[in-house]
Design an enzyme around this catalytic site. Structure first.
Site, short mmCIF file in Angstrom:
data_model
loop_
_atom_site.label_atom_id
_atom_site.label_comp_id
_atom_site.label_asym_id
_atom_site.label_seq_id
_atom_site.Cartn_x
_atom_site.Cartn_y
_atom_site.Cartn_z
N ARG A 54 0.82 -1.22 0.00
CA ARG A 54 0.00 0.00 0.00
C ARG A 54 0.85 1.27 0.00
O ARG A 54 0.43 2.29 -0.54
CB ARG A 54 -0.95 0.00 1.20
CG ARG A 54 -2.02 -1.07 1.05
CD ARG A 54 -3.15 -0.82 1.99
NE ARG A 54 -4.18 -1.82 1.85
CZ ARG A 54 -5.22 -1.92 2.68
NH1 ARG A 54 -5.35 -1.08 3.67
NH2 ARG A 54 -6.13 -2.84 2.49
N ASP A 163 -15.88 9.66 9.80
CA ASP A 163 -14.74 8.76 9.54
C ASP A 163 -13.46 9.57 9.68
O ASP A 163 -13.46 10.79 9.47
CB ASP A 163 -14.85 8.15 8.14
CG ASP A 163 -14.03 6.87 8.00
OD1 ASP A 163 -14.62 5.78 8.04
OD2 ASP A 163 -12.79 6.96 7.87
C1 LIG Z 1 -13.95 -1.51 7.30
S1 LIG Z 1 -14.59 0.13 7.32
C2 LIG Z 1 -16.20 -0.15 8.02
C3 LIG Z 1 -17.26 0.68 7.35
C4 LIG Z 1 -18.70 0.44 7.86
N1 LIG Z 1 -18.84 0.78 9.24
C5 LIG Z 1 -19.11 -0.98 7.60
O1 LIG Z 1 -19.19 -1.78 8.54
O2 LIG Z 1 -19.34 -1.32 6.44
C6 LIG Z 1 -13.70 0.83 8.71
C7 LIG Z 1 -13.67 2.36 8.69
O3 LIG Z 1 -13.18 2.80 9.96
C8 LIG Z 1 -12.42 3.97 9.75
N2 LIG Z 1 -11.54 4.19 10.91
C9 LIG Z 1 -10.42 3.50 11.26
N3 LIG Z 1 -9.87 4.04 12.34
C10 LIG Z 1 -10.64 5.09 12.70
C11 LIG Z 1 -10.57 6.06 13.74
N4 LIG Z 1 -9.59 6.05 14.64
N5 LIG Z 1 -11.54 7.00 13.80
C12 LIG Z 1 -12.55 7.01 12.89
N6 LIG Z 1 -12.66 6.13 11.87
C13 LIG Z 1 -11.72 5.18 11.78
C14 LIG Z 1 -11.68 3.67 8.46
O4 LIG Z 1 -11.23 4.87 7.82
C15 LIG Z 1 -12.72 2.91 7.65
O5 LIG Z 1 -13.42 3.77 6.78
#
Ligand SMILES: C[S@@+](CC[C@H](N)C(=O)[O-])C[C@H]1O[C@@H](n2cnc3c(N)ncnc32)[C@H](O)[C@@H]1O
Length: 295
Positions: A54, A163
């Site tokens: 990445r 996010d």
């Molecule tokens: C796998 S996606 C899940 C999306 C959705 N909630 C779902 O279940 O389909 C995880 C998301 O968490 C966000 N994320 C990771 N660490 C985070 C943080 N410290 N604060 C806010 N968002 C975060 C990532 O950017 C990503 O968009």
């Protein structure tokens, strides 16, 4: 952080992943530390190849020759915006409409009827999608809301979508999805609440006016301060804390509790569990309810 630490200096300088750029264990540890400090995400060494692939693009884009140079750059004062790019490259944004459909069924049948009645009586209704990625989760909540309360956008009903990654927040705000991405949306909901748009030369679906009015997107790091004042009737935080270590997960659950209205629901991802059973009780598969008397 549970990342293994290699003992000898020689071993730490060996290539951890073979490839175009030298990527040592020290580089991996340095990137893992920054990601943990910035986003709470705990990277195990098994993710070394993923980190390499990445970030190799970022090194190429910046004209850098090794991961050591990259770590120095993102760790320094000149690298603030690149640190954001690094974070975006390393977070997993996989999502889809109506992912884990039982949550939307639960919301529709067990939660929204009462909230719809409150909205019609001029009460306030709030739902938070924390870690919303590119928006499919908050828009699935909006569609479920519109199914129960078609004129929801006329009332004090709002879905907050947050996010850490500004790129996914921008995509969610734009609200344009490929035909394939919209596949899980029931046709009746899609045809009523979404609109045909072009994404470049391709036919796509855009979120309709009502969906847009219901959902507000904001950048927010769950590790930082949460500026929200009012409480939420439900929080969706799904497939986000899976990347955090246990103490961090526990801290997030306990921060959610005071932000929920009495009896408020917390929906988590299929492989996540809420451990704070003093404040929450189970209310279905990976669904929790704030216990009475808890605030
Ligand atoms: C796998 S996606 C899940 C999306 C959705 N909630 C779902 O279940 O389909 C995880 C998301 O968490 C966000 N994320 C990771 N660490 C985070 C943080 N410290 N604060 C806010 N968002 C975060 C990532 O950017 C990503 O968009």
């Amino acid at each position: 952080m549970t990342t293994a630490v290699r003992s000898t200096a020689g071993e730490r300088q060996k290539a951890l992943v073979e490839g175009e750029f030298l990527f040592t264990n020290d580089d991996f540890l340095s990137i893992a530390r920054m990601l943990y400090d910035d986003a709470g995400i705990a990277l195990s060494e098994s993710k070394a190849s993923l980190v390499y692939s990445r970030l190799a693009k970022r090194l190429r884009a910046l004209g850098l020759e090794s991961f050591r140079d990259y770590c120095q750059f993102v760790g320094g004062s000149q690298g603030v915006s690149e640190r954001q790019n690094m974070l975006a490259a390393l977070t997993t944004n996989v999502t889809r409409y109506f992912r884990e459909p039982h949550h939307f069924e639960h919301l529709k049948t067990r939660v929204l009827p009462e909230l719809a009645a409150r909205a019609k009586a001029r009460g306030r209704v709030r739902i938070w999608s924390a870690g919303c990625s590119t928006g499919q989760e908050p828009y699935s909540i909006a569609l479920t809301m519109l199914e129960v309360l078609p004129d929801a956008a006329q009332y004090d009903v709002r879905i907050l979508a947050t996010d850490i990654d500004p790129n996914v927040v921008a995509t969610g705000r734009a609200g344009v999805y490929s035909n394939e991405a919209v596949q899980p949306v029931p046709a009746a909901l899609r045809d009523r609440w979404m609109v045909r748009v072009k994404d470049g030369a391709r036919d796509a679906w855009g979120t309709g006016e009502e969906m847009r009015r219901l959902v507000s997107f904001r950048e927010l790091n769950l590790m930082g301060n949460w500026p929200m004042k009012g409480r939420f009737d439900a929080i969706f935080c799904r497939n986000v804390v899976i990347y955090f270590d246990e103490p961090t997960q526990a801290r997030i659950w306990s921060r959610f509790a005071p932000l929920l209205t009495p009896g408020g629901r917390l929906y988590v991802g299929h492989s996540e569990r809420v451990t704070d059973m003093a404040k929450f009780e189970t209310d279905g598969l990976t669904t929790y309810r704030l216990k009475d008397g808890t605030s």
